[in-house]
Design a protein around this motif. Structure first.
Motif, PDB file in Angstrom:
ATOM      1  N   SER A   1       0.829  -1.209   0.000  1.00 32.37           N
ATOM      2  CA  SER A   1       0.000   0.000   0.000  1.00 32.37           C
ATOM      3  C   SER A   1       0.863   1.259   0.000  1.00 32.37           C
ATOM      4  CB  SER A   1      -0.931  -0.001   1.214  1.00 32.37           C
ATOM      5  OG  SER A   1      -0.176   0.000   2.419  1.00 32.37           O
ATOM      6  N   GLU A   2       1.989   1.219   0.731  1.00 41.03           N
ATOM      7  CA  GLU A   2       2.882   2.377   0.748  1.00 41.03           C
ATOM      8  C   GLU A   2       3.529   2.592  -0.613  1.00 41.03           C
ATOM      9  OE1 GLU A   2       3.852   4.861   3.114  1.00 41.03           O
ATOM     10  OE2 GLU A   2       1.856   4.169   3.646  1.00 41.03           O
ATOM     11  N   TRP A   3       3.871   1.485  -1.279  1.00 37.26           N
ATOM     12  CA  TRP A   3       4.448   1.592  -2.620  1.00 37.26           C
ATOM     13  C   TRP A   3       3.438   2.197  -3.593  1.00 37.26           C
ATOM     14  CZ3 TRP A   3       8.791   1.728  -5.158  1.00 37.26           C
ATOM     15  CH2 TRP A   3       8.804   1.496  -6.530  1.00 37.26           C
ATOM     16  N   ALA A   4       2.177   1.775  -3.474  1.00 38.79           N
ATOM     17  CA  ALA A   4       1.135   2.341  -4.331  1.00 38.79           C
ATOM     18  C   ALA A   4       0.948   3.827  -4.040  1.00 38.79           C
ATOM     19  CB  ALA A   4      -0.173   1.579  -4.124  1.00 38.79           C
ATOM     20  N   ARG A   5       1.027   4.210  -2.749  1.00 39.21           N
ATOM     21  CA  ARG A   5       0.851   5.618  -2.385  1.00 39.21           C
ATOM     22  C   ARG A   5       1.979   6.477  -2.948  1.00 39.21           C
ATOM     23  NH1 ARG A   5       3.044   8.942   0.964  1.00 39.21           N
ATOM     24  NH2 ARG A   5       4.350   7.314   1.883  1.00 39.21           N
ATOM     25  N   THR A   6       3.230   6.015  -2.769  1.00 36.70           N
ATOM     26  CA  THR A   6       4.356   6.794  -3.270  1.00 36.70           C
ATOM     27  C   THR A   6       4.383   6.828  -4.795  1.00 36.70           C
ATOM     28  OG1 THR A   6       5.747   4.808  -3.077  1.00 36.70           O
ATOM     29  CG2 THR A   6       5.766   6.371  -1.235  1.00 36.70           C
ATOM     30  N   SER A   7       3.907   5.753  -5.440  1.00 31.50           N
ATOM     31  CA  SER A   7       3.865   5.751  -6.904  1.00 31.50           C
ATOM     32  C   SER A   7       2.905   6.804  -7.428  1.00 31.50           C
ATOM     33  CB  SER A   7       3.456   4.364  -7.414  1.00 31.50           C
ATOM     34  OG  SER A   7       4.383   3.376  -7.007  1.00 31.50           O
ATOM     35  N   LYS A   8       1.815   7.042  -6.670  1.00 34.55           N
ATOM     36  CA  LYS A   8       0.842   8.062  -7.058  1.00 34.55           C
ATOM     37  C   LYS A   8       1.186   9.436  -6.494  1.00 34.55           C
ATOM     38  CE  LYS A   8      -2.903   4.666  -7.304  1.00 34.55           C
ATOM     39  NZ  LYS A   8      -4.215   4.246  -6.742  1.00 34.55           N
ATOM     40  N   GLN A   9       2.336   9.513  -5.767  1.00 33.79           N
ATOM     41  CA  GLN A   9       2.816  10.773  -5.184  1.00 33.79           C
ATOM     42  C   GLN A   9       1.788  11.396  -4.244  1.00 33.79           C
ATOM     43  OE1 GLN A   9       4.062  13.295  -8.410  1.00 33.79           O
ATOM     44  NE2 GLN A   9       5.846  12.038  -8.881  1.00 33.79           N
ATOM     45  N   LYS A  10       1.136  10.543  -3.478  1.00 31.57           N
ATOM     46  CA  LYS A  10       0.188  11.029  -2.483  1.00 31.57           C
ATOM     47  C   LYS A  10       0.917  11.262  -1.163  1.00 31.57           C
ATOM     48  CE  LYS A  10      -3.981   8.812  -4.323  1.00 31.57           C
ATOM     49  NZ  LYS A  10      -5.106   7.881  -4.007  1.00 31.57           N
ATOM     50  N   PRO A  11       0.515  12.278  -0.392  1.00 29.42           N
ATOM     51  CA  PRO A  11       1.189  12.541   0.889  1.00 29.42           C
ATOM     52  C   PRO A  11       0.871  11.462   1.914  1.00 29.42           C
ATOM     53  CG  PRO A  11      -0.724  13.966   0.637  1.00 29.42           C
ATOM     54  CD  PRO A  11      -0.555  13.254  -0.670  1.00 29.42           C
ATOM     55  N   MET A  12       1.789  11.291   2.858  1.00 30.52           N
ATOM     56  CA  MET A  12       1.582  10.311   3.921  1.00 30.52           C
ATOM     57  C   MET A  12       0.544  10.826   4.920  1.00 30.52           C
ATOM     58  SD  MET A  12       4.374   8.774   6.622  1.00 30.52           S
ATOM     59  CE  MET A  12       5.342   8.022   5.317  1.00 30.52           C
ATOM     60  N   ALA A  13      -0.283   9.927   5.393  1.00 31.93           N
ATOM     61  CA  ALA A  13      -1.300  10.315   6.374  1.00 31.93           C
ATOM     62  C   ALA A  13      -0.623  10.764   7.668  1.00 31.93           C
ATOM     63  CB  ALA A  13      -2.234   9.140   6.637  1.00 31.93           C
ATOM     64  N   THR A  14      -1.165  11.818   8.274  1.00 27.28           N
ATOM     65  CA  THR A  14      -0.587  12.333   9.515  1.00 27.28           C
ATOM     66  C   THR A  14      -0.808  11.343  10.657  1.00 27.28           C
ATOM     67  OG1 THR A  14      -2.642  13.508   9.979  1.00 27.28           O
ATOM     68  CG2 THR A  14      -0.920  14.725   8.812  1.00 27.28           C
ATOM     69  N   LEU A  15       0.110  11.366  11.595  1.00 23.28           N
ATOM     70  CA  LEU A  15       0.043  10.447  12.727  1.00 23.28           C
ATOM     71  C   LEU A  15      -1.110  10.835  13.653  1.00 23.28           C
ATOM     72  CD1 LEU A  15       1.404   8.067  14.188  1.00 23.28           C
ATOM     73  CD2 LEU A  15       2.790   9.750  15.424  1.00 23.28           C
ATOM     74  N   ASP A  16      -1.924   9.866  13.980  1.00 28.71           N
ATOM     75  CA  ASP A  16      -3.059  10.097  14.877  1.00 28.71           C
ATOM     76  C   ASP A  16      -2.571  10.019  16.324  1.00 28.71           C
ATOM     77  OD1 ASP A  16      -5.491  10.407  16.067  1.00 28.71           O
ATOM     78  OD2 ASP A  16      -6.227   8.382  15.590  1.00 28.71           O
ATOM     79  N   ILE A  17      -2.559  11.178  17.000  1.00 30.37           N
ATOM     80  CA  ILE A  17      -2.076  11.222  18.387  1.00 30.37           C
ATOM     81  C   ILE A  17      -3.224  11.399  19.376  1.00 30.37           C
ATOM     82  CG2 ILE A  17       0.177  12.128  17.712  1.00 30.37           C
ATOM     83  CD1 ILE A  17      -0.796  14.903  18.497  1.00 30.37           C
ATOM     84  N   SER A  18      -4.449  11.269  18.875  1.00 32.33           N
ATOM     85  CA  SER A  18      -5.594  11.444  19.776  1.00 32.33           C
ATOM     86  C   SER A  18      -5.631  10.354  20.846  1.00 32.33           C
ATOM     87  CB  SER A  18      -6.896  11.437  18.971  1.00 32.33           C
ATOM     88  OG  SER A  18      -7.047  10.209  18.271  1.00 32.33           O
ATOM     89  N   ARG A  19      -5.067   9.198  20.536  1.00 32.36           N
ATOM     90  CA  ARG A  19      -5.078   8.103  21.501  1.00 32.36           C
ATOM     91  C   ARG A  19      -4.217   8.408  22.718  1.00 32.36           C
ATOM     92  NH1 ARG A  19      -1.420   3.226  19.244  1.00 32.36           N
ATOM     93  NH2 ARG A  19      -1.660   2.694  21.437  1.00 32.36           N
ATOM     94  N   TYR A  20      -3.302   9.389  22.568  1.00 38.10           N
ATOM     95  CA  TYR A  20      -2.440   9.745  23.693  1.00 38.10           C
ATOM     96  C   TYR A  20      -3.030  10.860  24.556  1.00 38.10           C
ATOM     97  CZ  TYR A  20       0.915   7.131  20.892  1.00 38.10           C
ATOM     98  OH  TYR A  20       1.540   6.155  20.166  1.00 38.10           O
TER      99      TYR A  20
END
Length: 214
Positions: free
Chosen positions: A64-83
């Protein structure tokens, strides 16, 4: 041009025997012939590589990460709400279950931070030694790779020496055979000339005999 397993290979070359390339303008002619030959060879014959390569097919995360980088999509931000350690708000302020969940979350966050501190202490105490061991292992791998490279260079050098020896020996044989071929061609031409002369002489004798009979 040689062929290996039905595929186009390298061009035949006897650099230690063939000296025609030393002639003026010969190298340019040879390069032109090679370029013309390479143009006639299809890319399919020269390059046997798969067109479609599927990476990380056994790892869904990397895939999935390879597909994301191939499409030049930004990485999802880290969800810190659990902290977050927030008290119940609104109507949940009067809920015992909501306060119990908040307390449980606080305990979990406290335990997580305690574990992080413990890991940091372990890293501070043993991390430098582990890093030194890792560097030592990398140095060992580097030495092994350098040794392998030197061994390959020696193999290539020995191969070139063997090739030079074989080509030099073969060149002597080729020159001897070429000399014999030239001698045989010369002898054949001499025989043909002698035969032609004898045929002419025979024709003259036949004409002379006919003239005497008449």
């Amino acid at each position: 041009m040689t062929e290996i397993n039905g595929h186009a290979g390298d061009f035949d070359s006897l650099p230690y025997v063939d000296r025609q390339l030393e002639l003026e303008g010969m190298k340019e002619k040879v390069d032109l012939l090679i370029e013309q030959e390479m143009r006639r060879i299809s890319r399919k014959d020269r390059v046997q590589l798969p067109k479609d390569i599927t990476l990380f097919k056994d790892d869904p995360v990397l895939s999935s990460e390879w597909a994301r980088t191939s499409k030049q999509k930004p990485m999802a931000t880290l969800d810190i709400s659990r902290y977050d350690v927030a008290p119940p708000a609104g109507k949940d302020k009067q809920s015992v279950e909501a306060w119990q969940a908040a307390v449980d979350n606080s305990k979990a966050q406290l335990e997580s931070q305690t574990l992080r501190l413990f890991n940091l202490e372990l890293l501070q105490k043993y991390g430098s030694n582990a890093w030194k061991v890792h560097n030592f292992q990398l140095e060992g791998q580097l030495k092994q790779l350098k040794y392998n490279v030197e061994e390959k260079k020696k193999e290539i050098s020995e191969l070139n020496k063997q090739r030079k020896f074989e080509q030099t020996e073969g060149g002597t044989t080729l020159r001897n055979l070429e000399s014999k071929w030239s001698d045989l061609v010369s002898q054949t031409l001499q025989v043909e000339v002698a035969c032609a002369a004898l045929e002419n002489e025979l024709e003259e004798l036949k004409r002379y005999e006919n003239s005497l009979n008449n």
